[in-house]
Scaffold this active site. Structure first.
Site, PDB file in Angstrom:
ATOM      1  N   ARG A 114       0.816  -1.214   0.000  1.00 32.20           N
ATOM      2  CA  ARG A 114       0.000   0.000   0.000  1.00 32.20           C
ATOM      3  C   ARG A 114       0.848   1.261   0.000  1.00 32.20           C
ATOM      4  O   ARG A 114       0.336   2.370   0.200  1.00 32.20           O
ATOM      5  CB  ARG A 114      -0.939   0.001   1.217  1.00 32.20           C
ATOM      6  CG  ARG A 114      -1.915  -1.174   1.227  1.00 32.20           C
ATOM      7  CD  ARG A 114      -2.795  -1.181  -0.005  1.00 32.20           C
ATOM      8  NE  ARG A 114      -3.531  -2.435  -0.152  1.00 32.20           N
ATOM      9  CZ  ARG A 114      -4.213  -2.770  -1.239  1.00 32.20           C
ATOM     10  NH1 ARG A 114      -4.247  -1.956  -2.281  1.00 32.20           N
ATOM     11  NH2 ARG A 114      -4.851  -3.917  -1.306  1.00 32.20           N
ATOM     12  N   HIS A 173       7.732  -6.884  -7.162  1.00 35.08           N
ATOM     13  CA  HIS A 173       6.463  -6.258  -7.550  1.00 35.08           C
ATOM     14  C   HIS A 173       6.352  -4.880  -6.901  1.00 35.08           C
ATOM     15  O   HIS A 173       6.535  -4.736  -5.698  1.00 35.08           O
ATOM     16  CB  HIS A 173       5.290  -7.144  -7.105  1.00 35.08           C
ATOM     17  CG  HIS A 173       4.002  -6.873  -7.815  1.00 35.08           C
ATOM     18  ND1 HIS A 173       3.382  -5.628  -7.805  1.00 35.08           N
ATOM     19  CD2 HIS A 173       3.200  -7.669  -8.569  1.00 35.08           C
ATOM     20  CE1 HIS A 173       2.269  -5.691  -8.504  1.00 35.08           C
ATOM     21  NE2 HIS A 173       2.143  -6.930  -8.992  1.00 35.08           N
ATOM     22  N   TYR A 227       0.904  -1.519  -4.915  1.00 36.29           N
ATOM     23  CA  TYR A 227      -0.347  -1.283  -5.638  1.00 36.29           C
ATOM     24  C   TYR A 227      -0.668   0.202  -5.758  1.00 36.29           C
ATOM     25  O   TYR A 227      -1.399   0.614  -6.673  1.00 36.29           O
ATOM     26  CB  TYR A 227      -1.505  -1.984  -4.923  1.00 36.29           C
ATOM     27  CG  TYR A 227      -1.449  -3.493  -4.968  1.00 36.29           C
ATOM     28  CD1 TYR A 227      -1.137  -4.179  -6.136  1.00 36.29           C
ATOM     29  CD2 TYR A 227      -1.720  -4.243  -3.827  1.00 36.29           C
ATOM     30  CE1 TYR A 227      -1.092  -5.555  -6.172  1.00 36.29           C
ATOM     31  CE2 TYR A 227      -1.690  -5.629  -3.851  1.00 36.29           C
ATOM     32  CZ  TYR A 227      -1.369  -6.280  -5.028  1.00 36.29           C
ATOM     33  OH  TYR A 227      -1.324  -7.654  -5.060  1.00 36.29           O
ATOM     34  N   HIS A 278       1.782  -2.559 -12.156  1.00 33.37           N
ATOM     35  CA  HIS A 278       0.507  -2.349 -12.823  1.00 33.37           C
ATOM     36  C   HIS A 278       0.580  -1.001 -13.528  1.00 33.37           C
ATOM     37  O   HIS A 278       0.915   0.016 -12.889  1.00 33.37           O
ATOM     38  CB  HIS A 278      -0.632  -2.332 -11.810  1.00 33.37           C
ATOM     39  CG  HIS A 278      -0.854  -3.650 -11.136  1.00 33.37           C
ATOM     40  ND1 HIS A 278      -1.836  -3.846 -10.180  1.00 33.37           N
ATOM     41  CD2 HIS A 278      -0.240  -4.860 -11.281  1.00 33.37           C
ATOM     42  CE1 HIS A 278      -1.811  -5.097  -9.769  1.00 33.37           C
ATOM     43  NE2 HIS A 278      -0.852  -5.730 -10.422  1.00 33.37           N
ATOM     44  N   GLU A 280       2.304  -5.243 -16.560  1.00 35.10           N
ATOM     45  CA  GLU A 280       1.412  -6.375 -16.324  1.00 35.10           C
ATOM     46  C   GLU A 280       0.107  -6.224 -17.109  1.00 35.10           C
ATOM     47  O   GLU A 280      -0.465  -5.135 -17.160  1.00 35.10           O
ATOM     48  CB  GLU A 280       1.107  -6.497 -14.827  1.00 35.10           C
ATOM     49  CG  GLU A 280       0.275  -7.726 -14.486  1.00 35.10           C
ATOM     50  CD  GLU A 280       0.182  -7.975 -12.993  1.00 35.10           C
ATOM     51  OE1 GLU A 280      -0.757  -8.679 -12.581  1.00 35.10           O
ATOM     52  OE2 GLU A 280       1.046  -7.480 -12.236  1.00 35.10           O
ATOM     53  N   ASP A 318      -0.759 -12.075 -16.840  1.00 34.60           N
ATOM     54  CA  ASP A 318      -1.499 -12.625 -15.712  1.00 34.60           C
ATOM     55  C   ASP A 318      -2.705 -13.382 -16.251  1.00 34.60           C
ATOM     56  O   ASP A 318      -3.559 -12.801 -16.929  1.00 34.60           O
ATOM     57  CB  ASP A 318      -1.944 -11.487 -14.782  1.00 34.60           C
ATOM     58  CG  ASP A 318      -2.581 -11.988 -13.499  1.00 34.60           C
ATOM     59  OD1 ASP A 318      -3.611 -12.687 -13.589  1.00 34.60           O
ATOM     60  OD2 ASP A 318      -2.080 -11.665 -12.409  1.00 34.60           O
ATOM     61  N   HIS A 328      -6.056 -12.033 -15.106  1.00 35.21           N
ATOM     62  CA  HIS A 328      -6.334 -10.717 -15.690  1.00 35.21           C
ATOM     63  C   HIS A 328      -6.743 -10.813 -17.159  1.00 35.21           C
ATOM     64  O   HIS A 328      -7.716 -10.177 -17.586  1.00 35.21           O
ATOM     65  CB  HIS A 328      -5.109  -9.815 -15.562  1.00 35.21           C
ATOM     66  CG  HIS A 328      -4.796  -9.428 -14.150  1.00 35.21           C
ATOM     67  ND1 HIS A 328      -3.704  -8.648 -13.817  1.00 35.21           N
ATOM     68  CD2 HIS A 328      -5.418  -9.713 -12.980  1.00 35.21           C
ATOM     69  CE1 HIS A 328      -3.681  -8.460 -12.507  1.00 35.21           C
ATOM     70  NE2 HIS A 328      -4.706  -9.118 -11.979  1.00 35.21           N
ATOM     71  N   HIS A 369       2.010 -14.642 -14.401  1.00 36.85           N
ATOM     72  CA  HIS A 369       1.302 -14.810 -13.136  1.00 36.85           C
ATOM     73  C   HIS A 369       0.248 -15.885 -13.359  1.00 36.85           C
ATOM     74  O   HIS A 369      -0.691 -15.675 -14.135  1.00 36.85           O
ATOM     75  CB  HIS A 369       0.642 -13.504 -12.704  1.00 36.85           C
ATOM     76  CG  HIS A 369       1.592 -12.505 -12.134  1.00 36.85           C
ATOM     77  ND1 HIS A 369       1.258 -11.182 -11.950  1.00 36.85           N
ATOM     78  CD2 HIS A 369       2.864 -12.636 -11.682  1.00 36.85           C
ATOM     79  CE1 HIS A 369       2.287 -10.542 -11.421  1.00 36.85           C
ATOM     80  NE2 HIS A 369       3.271 -11.408 -11.256  1.00 36.85           N
ATOM     81  N   ASP A 371     -11.045  -9.063 -11.841  1.00 34.88           N
ATOM     82  CA  ASP A 371      -9.742  -9.223 -11.200  1.00 34.88           C
ATOM     83  C   ASP A 371      -9.853  -9.774  -9.782  1.00 34.88           C
ATOM     84  O   ASP A 371      -9.485  -9.116  -8.803  1.00 34.88           O
ATOM     85  CB  ASP A 371      -8.964  -7.891 -11.192  1.00 34.88           C
ATOM     86  CG  ASP A 371      -7.546  -8.054 -10.622  1.00 34.88           C
ATOM     87  OD1 ASP A 371      -7.103  -9.203 -10.463  1.00 34.88           O
ATOM     88  OD2 ASP A 371      -6.909  -7.032 -10.327  1.00 34.88           O
ATOM     89  N   HIS A 385      -8.590 -13.211  -7.945  1.00 28.94           N
ATOM     90  CA  HIS A 385      -7.816 -14.437  -8.110  1.00 28.94           C
ATOM     91  C   HIS A 385      -8.410 -15.593  -7.311  1.00 28.94           C
ATOM     92  O   HIS A 385      -8.971 -15.401  -6.236  1.00 28.94           O
ATOM     93  CB  HIS A 385      -6.375 -14.215  -7.663  1.00 28.94           C
ATOM     94  CG  HIS A 385      -5.642 -13.189  -8.465  1.00 28.94           C
ATOM     95  ND1 HIS A 385      -4.283 -13.005  -8.360  1.00 28.94           N
ATOM     96  CD2 HIS A 385      -6.070 -12.286  -9.385  1.00 28.94           C
ATOM     97  CE1 HIS A 385      -3.909 -12.031  -9.176  1.00 28.94           C
ATOM     98  NE2 HIS A 385      -4.983 -11.583  -9.801  1.00 28.94           N
ATOM     99  N   GLU A 410      -0.130 -16.162  -7.538  1.00 28.12           N
ATOM    100  CA  GLU A 410      -0.631 -15.081  -6.679  1.00 28.12           C
ATOM    101  C   GLU A 410      -2.017 -15.477  -6.158  1.00 28.12           C
ATOM    102  O   GLU A 410      -2.939 -14.674  -6.129  1.00 28.12           O
ATOM    103  CB  GLU A 410      -0.742 -13.772  -7.450  1.00 28.12           C
ATOM    104  CG  GLU A 410       0.557 -13.207  -7.957  1.00 28.12           C
ATOM    105  CD  GLU A 410       0.329 -11.924  -8.725  1.00 28.12           C
ATOM    106  OE1 GLU A 410       1.068 -10.977  -8.514  1.00 28.12           O
ATOM    107  OE2 GLU A 410      -0.607 -11.875  -9.560  1.00 28.12           O
TER     108      GLU A 410
END
Length: 278
Positions: free
Chosen positions: A36, A66, A69, A106, A141, A175, A178, A210, A223, A225, A255
């Site tokens: 975050r 990664h 986000y 992203h 991604e 992904d 995705h 992914h 989205d 998972h 993930e």
């Protein structure tokens, strides 16, 4: 076949490498900092060197760092875009302690500015942070297309790649959840989707996958998972992804919503499925 999962970086780099080995994994992914946002922990050069040695000894595939986000390279607010730029610069400098690996992010959300404006802003950020000297490949991604996400189509990713001056420093992470949620039917037409990817982007740009199942149907743009074999993609289709001639040598990262023990079982299940398919 190289497969691993997303691991917590709280114990350090070498700890993640050992955890991966305990799961019969030979790659892994981790967040460069709190997902975050926020400040990253200082790099321990000895820890990084120990991980590099372990990876070499056990023939790891490249690992994936990664971005958080909260990183939005095409944000409407200047301060949010500046956070993205500075975070990427810092992360790429830190990744030089682990040369030859990947940094995935992203592309972001244009939040009402329009996709073309968002794409231009992402290009501007990449052209500022990428350097000829860096040893890390930055990955865009593929996204599910919820809200105002950029990267919902292969064409949008191609447009970004076309604008990057140091094109040899960038690639793509596909992904499975995705692209399926974005409307690419990898269940019934994996060859067709990969042919389209190759035509629009080029399979030589694809660096990692992914490997996620989806809680939603194809084209849902949700989205969410799911564990491998428990969603609308299913184990058979994921096994075809794992064993496809165009993909099988790439690093596959799980993930999925499982703990370490669950991921170890998932990796075992996927390896067995791939072996039986072969």
């Amino acid at each position: 076949m190289h497969i691993g999962s997303h691991l917590s970086a709280s114990g350090g780099l070498l700890h993640m490498g050992k955890e991966a080995l305990s799961m019969d994994a030979d790659t892994f992914q981790f967040f460069t900092r709190n997902p975050r946002g926020g400040r990253a922990k200082a790099i321990d050069a000895d820890d990084a060197a120990a991980l590099r040695k372990l990876m070499e000894e056990h023939h790891f595939a490249p690992i994936v760092a990664h971005a958080p986000y909260t990183l939005n390279a095409c944000a409407a607010k200047p301060e949010v875009q500046e956070f993205a730029l500075q975070t990427m610069k810092d992360d790429l400098a830190r990744m030089e302690y682990l040369p030859g690996n990947y940094y995935n992010f992203h592309p972001g959300s244009h939040v009402g500015q329009g996709a073309e404006t968002g794409i231009r802003k992402i290009i501007d950020v990449l052209n500022e942070v990428l350097t000829p000297e860096q040893n890390t490949t930055v990955l865009l991604e593929t996204m599910a297309g919820k809200g105002t996400e950029v990267g919902r189509s292969f064409e949008e990713l191609r447009e970004i790649l076309d604008g990057v001056r140091l094109s040899q420093k960038v690639g793509v992470c596909l992904d499975t959840c995705h692209v399926f949620d974005a409307g690419y039917d990898i269940v019934n037409d994996l060859d067709g989707v990969l042919n389209e990817f190759d035509h629009v982007i080029g399979l030589e740009c694809l660096r990692t996958v992914h490997l996620n199942d989806s809680k939603n149907t194809c084209g849902s743009h949700k989205d969410r998972h799911e564990a491998a074999g428990e969603g609308f993609i299913g184990m058979l289709a994921l096994t075809r992804v794992l064993t496809h001639s165009a993909l099988k040598n790439l690093p596959f990262i799980l993930e999925t919503p499982l703990d370490t023990a669950g991921h170890a079982q998932e990796i075992a299940k996927l390896r067995a499925a791939a072996s039986n398919a072969g």
